[in-house]
Write a protein that holds these residues in place. Sequence first.
Motif, short mmCIF file in Angstrom:
data_model
loop_
_atom_site.label_atom_id
_atom_site.label_comp_id
_atom_site.label_asym_id
_atom_site.label_seq_id
_atom_site.Cartn_x
_atom_site.Cartn_y
_atom_site.Cartn_z
N TYR A 22 63.72 4.16 65.29
CA TYR A 22 63.91 5.50 65.30
C TYR A 22 63.68 5.76 66.99
CZ TYR A 22 63.60 5.36 60.34
OH TYR A 22 63.85 5.00 59.11
N ASP A 23 64.51 6.94 67.36
CA ASP A 23 64.33 7.37 68.74
C ASP A 23 63.16 8.31 68.72
OD1 ASP A 23 66.98 6.04 69.39
OD2 ASP A 23 68.02 7.74 69.08
N ASN A 24 62.90 8.94 67.79
CA ASN A 24 61.91 9.78 67.72
C ASN A 24 60.96 9.52 66.56
OD1 ASN A 24 63.03 11.36 69.94
ND2 ASN A 24 63.96 12.71 68.40
N GLU A 25 59.59 10.09 66.70
CA GLU A 25 58.55 10.02 65.61
C GLU A 25 59.21 10.64 64.50
OE1 GLU A 25 54.08 11.24 65.01
OE2 GLU A 25 54.60 10.38 66.86
N LEU A 26 58.92 10.06 63.34
CA LEU A 26 59.57 10.91 62.16
C LEU A 26 58.41 11.88 61.65
CD1 LEU A 26 60.92 7.85 60.00
CD2 LEU A 26 62.00 9.52 61.44
N ASN A 27 58.90 12.88 61.03
CA ASN A 27 57.88 14.07 60.27
C ASN A 27 57.52 13.66 59.04
OD1 ASN A 27 58.19 15.76 62.41
ND2 ASN A 27 59.85 16.76 61.74
N ILE A 28 56.35 14.03 58.61
CA ILE A 28 55.84 13.81 57.42
C ILE A 28 55.97 15.00 56.79
CG2 ILE A 28 54.38 11.88 57.83
CD1 ILE A 28 52.00 13.87 57.92
N SER A 29 55.69 15.14 55.52
CA SER A 29 55.83 16.67 54.76
C SER A 29 54.49 17.53 55.11
CB SER A 29 55.73 16.27 53.12
OG SER A 29 54.64 15.84 52.73
N ALA A 30 54.75 18.76 54.98
CA ALA A 30 53.52 19.52 55.06
C ALA A 30 52.25 19.29 54.18
CB ALA A 30 53.90 21.03 55.12
N ALA A 31 52.70 18.89 52.91
CA ALA A 31 51.57 18.62 51.85
C ALA A 31 50.93 17.30 52.08
CB ALA A 31 52.47 18.27 50.52
N LYS A 32 51.75 16.34 52.72
CA LYS A 32 51.03 15.24 53.04
C LYS A 32 50.10 15.26 54.43
CE LYS A 32 53.00 11.26 52.55
NZ LYS A 32 54.00 10.02 52.71
N TYR A 33 50.62 16.06 55.40
CA TYR A 33 49.58 16.33 56.55
C TYR A 33 48.47 17.16 55.96
CZ TYR A 33 48.14 18.50 61.07
OH TYR A 33 47.54 19.13 62.04
N LYS A 34 48.62 18.19 55.19
CA LYS A 34 47.27 19.04 54.57
C LYS A 34 46.46 17.87 53.97
CE LYS A 34 46.34 22.32 50.99
NZ LYS A 34 46.32 21.76 49.75
N ASP A 35 46.84 17.01 53.22
CA ASP A 35 46.06 16.08 52.49
C ASP A 35 45.17 15.31 53.46
OD1 ASP A 35 46.69 17.13 49.90
OD2 ASP A 35 48.20 15.23 49.70
N LEU A 36 45.93 14.63 54.60
CA LEU A 36 45.32 13.83 55.51
C LEU A 36 44.55 14.72 56.43
CD1 LEU A 36 48.42 12.07 56.86
CD2 LEU A 36 46.63 11.15 55.87
N LYS A 37 44.58 16.00 56.57
CA LYS A 37 43.77 17.04 57.39
C LYS A 37 42.47 17.07 56.49
CE LYS A 37 43.45 21.36 59.51
NZ LYS A 37 44.32 22.49 59.90
N GLU A 38 42.58 17.23 55.24
CA GLU A 38 41.35 17.25 54.29
C GLU A 38 40.53 16.26 54.14
OE1 GLU A 38 40.54 17.87 49.62
OE2 GLU A 38 42.37 19.19 50.57
N LEU A 39 41.25 15.01 54.31
CA LEU A 39 40.53 13.70 54.38
C LEU A 39 39.57 13.48 55.75
CD1 LEU A 39 43.24 11.42 52.41
CD2 LEU A 39 40.93 12.23 51.62
N CYS A 40 40.33 13.78 56.54
CA CYS A 40 39.52 14.07 58.01
C CYS A 40 38.43 14.93 57.95
CB CYS A 40 40.61 14.23 58.96
SG CYS A 40 41.75 13.08 59.46
#
Length: 78
Positions: A22-40
């Motif tokens: 890919y030319d650019n970094e792919l986006n993740i879903s807002a829900a997945k980001y929220k879960d990762l943020k909570e785990l952090c």
Amino acid sequence: MDFVIRLRANNATVQKGPTPLYDNELNISAAKYKDLKELCNKNVIPNRYHEEYLSMRHNETIRDTLAETDEDDSDKEN
């Protein structure tokens, strides 16, 4: 990514690494980001990875999908 392989004392060849898909970094879903943020925030994910996870691009319009498997749930032994 380049790799240097030494052939002799003063000679070296450079081999190119794999080409990015890919030319650019792919986006993740807002829900997945929220879960990762909570785990952090709960320190489930070690602190050394927080910057990487929290800097991931995310978007409300991206849907999470799981890869299809060849195995049916009914095929699993209990």
